[in-house]
Structures are given as C-alpha cells and as structure tokens.
Design a protein around this motif. Structure first.
Motif, mmCIF file in Angstrom:
data_model
loop_
_atom_site.group_PDB
_atom_site.id
_atom_site.type_symbol
_atom_site.label_atom_id
_atom_site.label_comp_id
_atom_site.label_asym_id
_atom_site.label_seq_id
_atom_site.Cartn_x
_atom_site.Cartn_y
_atom_site.Cartn_z
ATOM 1 N N GLY A 92 0.821 -1.205 0.000
ATOM 2 C CA GLY A 92 0.000 0.000 0.000
ATOM 3 C C GLY A 92 0.849 1.247 0.000
ATOM 4 O O GLY A 92 2.028 1.224 0.396
ATOM 5 N N TYR A 93 0.260 2.344 -0.467
ATOM 6 C CA TYR A 93 0.923 3.650 -0.533
ATOM 7 C C TYR A 93 -0.073 4.712 -0.078
ATOM 8 O O TYR A 93 -1.292 4.504 -0.101
ATOM 9 N N CYS A 94 0.458 5.890 0.281
ATOM 10 C CA CYS A 94 -0.459 6.945 0.726
ATOM 11 C C CYS A 94 -1.273 7.509 -0.435
ATOM 12 O O CYS A 94 -2.387 7.981 -0.253
ATOM 13 N N MET A 95 -0.706 7.483 -1.655
ATOM 14 C CA MET A 95 -1.362 7.921 -2.890
ATOM 15 C C MET A 95 -1.576 9.429 -2.985
ATOM 16 O O MET A 95 -2.205 9.914 -3.924
ATOM 17 N N ASP A 98 3.986 13.780 -2.883
ATOM 18 C CA ASP A 98 4.604 14.150 -4.152
ATOM 19 C C ASP A 98 5.214 12.940 -4.855
ATOM 20 O O ASP A 98 5.203 12.856 -6.091
ATOM 21 N N GLN A 99 5.770 12.002 -4.075
ATOM 22 C CA GLN A 99 6.389 10.831 -4.694
ATOM 23 C C GLN A 99 5.330 9.960 -5.376
ATOM 24 O O GLN A 99 5.513 9.517 -6.516
ATOM 25 N N CYS A 100 4.228 9.724 -4.692
ATOM 26 C CA CYS A 100 3.155 8.935 -5.307
ATOM 27 C C CYS A 100 2.573 9.642 -6.529
ATOM 28 O O CYS A 100 2.394 9.037 -7.591
ATOM 29 N N LEU A 101 2.296 10.927 -6.391
ATOM 30 C CA LEU A 101 1.706 11.670 -7.502
ATOM 31 C C LEU A 101 2.677 11.803 -8.666
ATOM 32 O O LEU A 101 2.264 11.977 -9.815
ATOM 33 N N HIS A 105 5.996 5.711 -6.331
ATOM 34 C CA HIS A 105 5.343 5.178 -5.137
ATOM 35 C C HIS A 105 6.324 4.431 -4.228
ATOM 36 O O HIS A 105 6.142 4.413 -3.003
ATOM 37 N N ASN A 106 7.340 3.811 -4.811
ATOM 38 C CA ASN A 106 8.297 3.051 -4.012
ATOM 39 C C ASN A 106 9.106 3.932 -3.077
ATOM 40 O O ASN A 106 9.780 3.424 -2.170
ATOM 41 N N LEU A 107 9.051 5.251 -3.257
ATOM 42 C CA LEU A 107 9.757 6.188 -2.387
ATOM 43 C C LEU A 107 8.804 6.893 -1.429
ATOM 44 O O LEU A 107 9.211 7.808 -0.703
ATOM 45 N N CYS A 108 7.553 6.478 -1.399
ATOM 46 C CA CYS A 108 6.547 7.076 -0.522
ATOM 47 C C CYS A 108 6.920 6.832 0.938
ATOM 48 O O CYS A 108 7.141 5.687 1.345
ATOM 49 N N ALA A 111 4.508 4.466 2.639
ATOM 50 C CA ALA A 111 4.261 3.157 2.032
ATOM 51 C C ALA A 111 4.163 2.078 3.108
ATOM 52 O O ALA A 111 4.803 2.154 4.156
ATOM 53 N N GLU A 112 3.357 1.060 2.844
ATOM 54 C CA GLU A 112 3.157 -0.046 3.779
ATOM 55 C C GLU A 112 3.878 -1.293 3.261
ATOM 56 O O GLU A 112 3.400 -1.948 2.337
ATOM 57 N N PRO A 113 5.044 -1.613 3.838
ATOM 58 C CA PRO A 113 5.693 -2.866 3.441
ATOM 59 C C PRO A 113 4.812 -4.066 3.777
ATOM 60 O O PRO A 113 4.152 -4.103 4.818
#
Length: 335
Positions: A92-95, A98-101, A105-108, A111-113
């Motif tokens: 999961g990601y915050c979505m 700025d990284q997700c947008l 996403h892998n730099l969020c 992020a939920e490992p």
C-alpha cells in the motif's frame, strides 16, 4: 470476517508455526489474494531474525506473492475476481504525497511494506491496496514468477531509472539470488554483461545465466584488465568490499549502484569520483508502473528466476536452506 491460515514466528529466529487471524471487512480500494505460491527473499530471513529492529510478532513473512484475486473492494475497477496477480514488497501507498503523484510510489514515506506491521504471504490469503498489485502477463510462468516481485524488480529498476542503453557495459558483482536475475535482465536488455565472482565454480553458471564474460574478483590482474570499461556496476552482495577498486572500473560518468544491503559505511576516495564525474547510488524496489513494465519485459524476453520449490508446510526447511546459503537461486513455497 474471514479467517486466514498462515505460518508465523512468535519470537526472533523462532520457528514458523501454524497461525490464524481474522480479516475485517475489505476496504473500498483493497483486494484479497488467494495465495498460490510465495517466494522467499533474504529480507524475509532478516525480518525473522529482527536484524533491522522493526519486526512485530507474531510475524508472517512473505512478500513475493502469486495468487488469484478472491475479493475486491467497491472502488476497484481494474481487477476482477479470478485474475492472477503478483504482490511484492509494498502492500500500500499513501497515494497523495509528491512521490506517489509523481509516479515514484516506491519512495513514498507512508508506504506499507507487506511484512512490516502487517501479515505477509506465507498464508492462504493476503490483503493489499489495489495499486500495489500487478496482473501477471499470460505468457509468464506463474509457478516461478514470485521472485520477480522483489528480487526481479530490484535489479530491473536501475536499468529503467538510469536510462541504461543496450550498448552499455554492465557488470554484476555477486551471482546469487539478486545477481543471477541481474545477469538475465541486463543480457535481455541488450547490454554487454560481465559477472564478478570469487567462486570459480560459478563462472560457467554465470555464462549460462547471460554473462558474456566472467572476472574472478580475487585476481588483481583480471580486475586491472577491465579498468575504465563499465557504464554501470550493480553490486548485489551484502558484505564489505574494496569499493574504490570497483569504482576504478567505471567509465567517466559511470555508476556503482548498490542493491545488496551492506550495513558497513562505504570508504570512498572522492578525487577519482570527482574528476570522472562518477556516482555511487542505491535504490529500493520499483514503482507499480515499473513493476508492470518488468513483468511485461520478462514475459516477452523469457526472463525467469532459477527456483527451488518447497511445499508451504515445509517452510522451516525452506528457511533453513536459505540461511545455509545453498539456495540456487531463489526459493518458492507452493500451496
């Protein structure tokens, strides 16, 4: 609520034992995956040992999941029940950051490992945010595809992120779980590929896996013979090496990229790096878009991990095999 049947450890380095937990109502953007197989990554072992100090017990490992969608949330539109999919390091990601947008996403930071603070894929079901799940191409062999979701994307990501050309010279340091996939991907990418290994027995294996040549990194003359040759060196080992020796092998503007989790500080001579405009870098797994690209590339070019298989109920034997360092080259648990 549904019951998940899994294998969990209750303490660091403990045996993985049958474990059950309840899944609440599915969220609108979540999917449930009925697990068919799950690769074992060295990160699973590190987490089991609590080597990084962030494992929560009971701990269910597993972040190289292959399975079929068994349930979807109300807002999920691009998956259907029955689709065969893969889930890797992130669930999961915050979505919204700025990284997700920006597609990274892998730099969020939110992020939920898949196996940190939640239960992973050594189970019959795993739940994840739909953005972190990728549909498998039909041409991909699902039985052995699991390791692509972590090991595969880890070595594929630099080829995309750094714009590696098919005419580039790529060296791979270490021929193991990550390294053998790096050889396969770089060769299929079109690069001239050199394998660095300290084991003579692995030289022919490296050639079979896609290397055009091998270098024994314990032979100084062999190392000197490839000075100023490489556009990219991918280090897949997790031990300290003479990094300045490897940096001397780079062309101007070349890059030494660290993929193995080396915990010792890097002792680097700056002046040669400055005058050659050389880089030393590292990266985690890739974004969802890069994972999809990797899976499509692997299917098109027949890039597949070399795997050994254990039934899920022999998970402790499989983990011990990984711990022994004798795995060739990735282990997959089959349900």
């Amino acid at each position: 609520m549904s019951t998940v049947h899994a294998y969990a450890a209750n303490k660091a380095n403990g045996d993985l034992e049958p474990f059950e937990y309840k899944l609440g109502p599915i969220g609108p953007e979540q999917v449930d995956i009925a697990v068919e197989s799950c690769g074992i990554c060295h990160s699973d072992l590190s987490m089991l040992e609590n080597a990084w100090g962030m494992t929560q017990f009971p701990f269910v490992p597993g972040h190289e999941v292959i399975g079929k969608i068994s349930k979807i949330g109300d807002h999920v539109s691009h998956f259907s029940v029955g689709d065969r999919v893969g889930l890797g390091w992130h669930a999961g990601y915050c979505m919204t950051c700025d990284q997700c947008l920006g597609g990274h996403h892998n730099l969020c930071s939110g992020a939920e490992p898949t196996i940190v603070g939640r239960h992973g894929g050594f189970a019959d079901t795993v739940r994840a945010h739909n953005a972190s799940v990728a549909k498998l191409p039909d041409a991909l062999n699902a039985r052995i595809a699991g390791p692509l979701l972590c090991g595969g994307i880890t070595v594929f990501n630099p080829l995309v992120q750094f714009g590696i050309s098919p005419t580039d010279h790529v060296g791979v340091i270490g021929i193991g779980g990550l390294g053998h996939l790096a050889l396969k991907f770089a060769q299929a990418w079109g690069c001239h590929v050199t394998a660095f290994t300290t084991e003579r027995a692995k030289a022919q294996e490296a050639l079979n896996l896609g290397a055009h040549e091998t270098i024994n990194s314990r032979e100084p003359d062999a190392i000197k013979g490839v000075t100023n040759r490489f556009d990219l060196l991918l280090s897949t080992v997790n031990v300290k090496l003479d990094w300045n020796n490897y940096i001397s092998l780079l062309k101007p503007r070349g890059r030494l990229h660290m993929l193995g989790a080396v915990t010792d500080p890097l002792d680097l001579n700056l002046i040669p790096m400055m005058f050659g405009q050389l880089s030393v870098s590292s990266s985690p797994v890739g974004s969802p878009a890069t994972i999809r690209k990797m899976l499509e590339f692997a299917a098109r070019h027949d890039v597949a991990p070399v795997t050994e298989h254990y039934p899920m109920d022999k998970v402790n034997d499989a983990m011990e095999h990984l711990r022994s360092g004798k795995a060739k080259y990735r282990i997959v648990l089959d349900r």
